[in-house]
Scaffold this motif. Structure first.
Motif, short mmCIF file in Angstrom:
data_model
loop_
_atom_site.label_atom_id
_atom_site.label_comp_id
_atom_site.label_asym_id
_atom_site.label_seq_id
_atom_site.Cartn_x
_atom_site.Cartn_y
_atom_site.Cartn_z
N ILE A 92 0.83 -1.20 0.00
CA ILE A 92 0.00 0.00 0.00
C ILE A 92 0.87 1.25 0.00
N THR A 122 -9.53 0.64 6.08
CA THR A 122 -8.71 -0.29 5.31
C THR A 122 -8.15 -1.41 6.16
N CYS A 164 -10.99 7.86 -0.42
CA CYS A 164 -11.64 7.10 0.65
C CYS A 164 -12.48 8.06 1.49
N CYS A 220 -14.24 3.43 -4.26
CA CYS A 220 -13.44 2.21 -4.36
C CYS A 220 -13.08 1.86 -5.80
N CYS A 243 -9.82 3.54 -6.73
CA CYS A 243 -8.81 3.52 -5.69
C CYS A 243 -7.61 2.67 -6.09
N GLU A 284 -7.33 -0.52 -3.83
CA GLU A 284 -8.60 -1.22 -3.59
C GLU A 284 -8.41 -2.71 -3.36
N CYS A 325 -6.98 -3.25 0.20
CA CYS A 325 -7.81 -2.76 1.30
C CYS A 325 -8.68 -3.89 1.85
N TYR A 361 -11.47 -3.39 3.69
CA TYR A 361 -12.82 -2.89 3.97
C TYR A 361 -13.84 -3.84 3.36
N LYS A 376 -17.08 -2.41 0.29
CA LYS A 376 -16.58 -1.56 -0.80
C LYS A 376 -17.73 -1.07 -1.67
#
Length: 213
Positions: A9, A148, A187, A194, A197, A200, A203, A205, A208
């Motif tokens: 990331i 995230t 974000c 998303c 991103c 993505e 991440c 999360y 999304k």
């Protein structure tokens, strides 16, 4: 989130923006201190509009102290909470003049002792003006870190401590800017973007949001 995923990331964020900068306009540590103090619960755009008029007239602790509270208010009255901010900024300027010859001290304790300057503001000044590997956590960074699963914490202090622990040294100076910009433009709070991103797939999360949703 594991160590390798975090590194990926950070590497992507760095590749996308190798030299991130604050969106606040400033040309000295003092101007940055004032701008960050004014930015609490306000947008950088609104602060820049005010300081673009203020700084050509008064951009030193001595000059703003001389303006006084009422004089400063005339330049910052378009910013939220401007009454209290004017009082704090003028008091801070008076302390800077009295104790530090008008210069901004490169010292956390001294910065946090100034009126209107908390941990976040001190972190921003130390990082952006002096290049310290500090990580100022605001609402954007808190949201991105938790959403995230990059750095989970119940409050901004917990998130800061976790970020300082998991972010490798080579990324520490810039990670504040990467995360705040990511939270500000991608974000975002209500409906994260998303689909556009760059992290993505990394991440974690669970909810999304994509354009077709």
């Amino acid at each position: 989130m594991n160590t390798e995923k975090r590194r990926q990331i950070l590497e992507r964020l760095r590749e996308n923006n190798p030299h991130p900068e604050t969106e606040l306009n400033f040309s000295s540590p003092f101007e940055l201190l004032v701008a960050v103090t004014l930015s609490a619960q306000a947008t950088d755009v609104s602060v820049n509009k005010a300081t673009d008029k203020l700084f050509p007239v008064a951009n030193t602790a001595q000059a703003i102290a001389a303006l006084g509270v009422e004089g400063l208010k005339q330049y910052i009255k378009t910013i939220g909470l401007y009454n209290n901010k004017a009082i704090n900024v003028v008091k801070a300027c008076e302390i800077l003049v009295e104790k530090y010859d008008g210069e901004v001290p490169e010292d956390r304790e001294a910065l946090e002792a100034l009126p209107g300057v908390g941990r976040k503001t001190a972190n921003v000044v130390l990082n952006t003006a002096f290049g310290w590997p500090t990580i100022a956590v605001d609402t954007h960074i808190d949201r991105v870190s938790n959403r995230t699963k990059f750095a989970i914490g119940k409050n901004v202090v917990e998130v800061e401590k976790k970020l300082l622990k998991v972010v490798p040294a080579e990324f520490k100076v810039d990670v504040h800017h990467w995360l705040i910009l990511h939270g500000r433009y991608t974000c975002i709070a209500r409906k994260p973007r998303c689909g556009s991103c760059i992290i993505e797939d990394l991440c974690e999360y669970k909810d999304k949001v994509y354009p077709e949703d």
